[in-house]
Write an enzyme that holds these catalytic residues in place. Structure first.
Site, PDB file in Angstrom:
ATOM      1  N   ASP A 106      72.739  50.200  49.996  1.00  0.00           N
ATOM      2  CA  ASP A 106      72.979  48.944  50.702  1.00  0.00           C
ATOM      3  C   ASP A 106      71.647  48.530  51.351  1.00  0.00           C
ATOM      4  O   ASP A 106      70.803  47.915  50.698  1.00  0.00           O
ATOM      5  CB  ASP A 106      74.098  49.236  51.720  1.00  0.00           C
ATOM      6  CG  ASP A 106      74.675  48.017  52.382  1.00  0.00           C
ATOM      7  OD1 ASP A 106      73.938  47.075  52.632  1.00  0.00           O
ATOM      8  OD2 ASP A 106      75.880  48.010  52.692  1.00  0.00           O
ATOM      9  N   GLY A 108      69.363  50.594  52.074  1.00  0.00           N
ATOM     10  CA  GLY A 108      68.350  51.500  51.514  1.00  0.00           C
ATOM     11  C   GLY A 108      67.903  52.553  52.511  1.00  0.00           C
ATOM     12  O   GLY A 108      67.159  53.481  52.166  1.00  0.00           O
ATOM     13  N   THR A 110      69.498  55.010  54.022  1.00  0.00           N
ATOM     14  CA  THR A 110      69.964  56.376  53.745  1.00  0.00           C
ATOM     15  C   THR A 110      69.138  57.008  52.625  1.00  0.00           C
ATOM     16  O   THR A 110      68.643  58.133  52.769  1.00  0.00           O
ATOM     17  CB  THR A 110      71.460  56.362  53.344  1.00  0.00           C
ATOM     18  OG1 THR A 110      72.202  55.738  54.390  1.00  0.00           O
ATOM     19  CG2 THR A 110      71.981  57.767  53.105  1.00  0.00           C
ATOM     20  N   ASP A 162      84.962  53.680  50.682  1.00  0.00           N
ATOM     21  CA  ASP A 162      86.085  53.517  51.607  1.00  0.00           C
ATOM     22  C   ASP A 162      85.965  52.286  52.490  1.00  0.00           C
ATOM     23  O   ASP A 162      84.896  51.686  52.623  1.00  0.00           O
ATOM     24  CB  ASP A 162      86.153  54.725  52.546  1.00  0.00           C
ATOM     25  CG  ASP A 162      85.043  54.680  53.598  1.00  0.00           C
ATOM     26  OD1 ASP A 162      83.858  54.517  53.214  1.00  0.00           O
ATOM     27  OD2 ASP A 162      85.350  54.776  54.800  1.00  0.00           O
ATOM     28  N   ARG A 168      89.497  55.495  48.935  1.00  0.00           N
ATOM     29  CA  ARG A 168      88.463  56.206  48.168  1.00  0.00           C
ATOM     30  C   ARG A 168      88.939  56.626  46.784  1.00  0.00           C
ATOM     31  O   ARG A 168      88.144  56.784  45.872  1.00  0.00           O
ATOM     32  CB  ARG A 168      88.017  57.475  48.914  1.00  0.00           C
ATOM     33  CG  ARG A 168      87.235  57.220  50.191  1.00  0.00           C
ATOM     34  CD  ARG A 168      86.578  58.518  50.653  1.00  0.00           C
ATOM     35  NE  ARG A 168      86.120  58.455  52.022  1.00  0.00           N
ATOM     36  CZ  ARG A 168      84.918  58.006  52.399  1.00  0.00           C
ATOM     37  NH1 ARG A 168      84.066  57.574  51.499  1.00  0.00           N
ATOM     38  NH2 ARG A 168      84.578  57.999  53.674  1.00  0.00           N
TER      39      ARG A 168
END
Ligand code: PRP
Length: 188
Positions: A106, A108, A110, A162, A168
């Site tokens: 998303d 980036g 992480t 999730d 999930r």
């Protein structure tokens, strides 16, 4: 037939399309690592658990599996960049061929944190295999070596992803109905 949950507005990527793409990714990874003794797949919990399970079972190369869990608190807010490890790998990665397996990139932040952290542990190589790329939300430029799909900036759930720890295990990637998303998350 694809089950549709009442929290889901529409199916973005159906089960057959996901399975076909995962198969292609596994084929590509298997070709690229064919000369190596072993690949260490590092799944990032929780979101990657289903993608990793399907990908790993299609691989034609010897592989081991390990997991990390990170705290993503504040990633989209003022404390942006505050990533920390809440569960580390069980083994050293020095000298190993590491393939990070992520469900989505998303902002980036992480993946950027993971790249820097694992690179400092001196693996033989470090690459990433990501199912979904929400490129419109990128804040840090991060390389993605193997990508499943680029998706628009909508809240997606299923196949590991999730909302409030729900959905999930849906077999497809679905777009969450906007009314389901709480006010805190409406900017996503
Ligand atoms: C998601 C996803 C990635 C991260 C990507 O994890 O699994 O790890 O966010 O976002 P970024 O590119 O903005 O850093 P999440 O925090 O939702 O945790 P989960 O996987 O346990 O659901």
């Amino acid at each position: 037939m694809t089950r549709k949950n009442s929290d889901i507005d529409r199916v973005l990527i159906d089960e057959a399309t996901i399975q076909q793409r995962v198969c292609e990714l596994a084929h590509q990874v298997s070709e690229d690592y064919a000369e190596e003794d072993e690949v260490l797949l590092v799944g990032i919990l929780k979101g990657a658990f289903i993608f990793l399970a399907d990908l790993a079972r299609q691989l034609q190369v010897r592989h081991a599996v390990d997991f990390m869990a990170l705290s993503s608190y504040g990633l989209s807010g003022a404390a942006s960049g505050a990533v920390r490890i809440i569960m580390d790998l069980r083994q050293p990665v020095e000298g190993k061929h590491v393939l990070l397996v992520e469900d989505i990139v998303d902002t980036g932040l992480t993946l950027d944190y993971l790249n820097k952290t694992l690179e400092s542990r001196r693996p033989a190589s470090l690459r990433s295999c990501v199912l979904l790329d929400k490129a419109a939300r990128r804040e840090v430029d991060v390389p993605i070596d193997y990508l499943g799909f680029e998706i628009p900036d909508v809240w997606v759930v299923g196949y590991g992803l999730d909302y409030a720890d729900q959905h999930r295990t849906l077999p497809y990637i679905g777009v969450l109905r906007r009314e389901v998303v709480s006010f805190d998350h409406q900017d996503r």
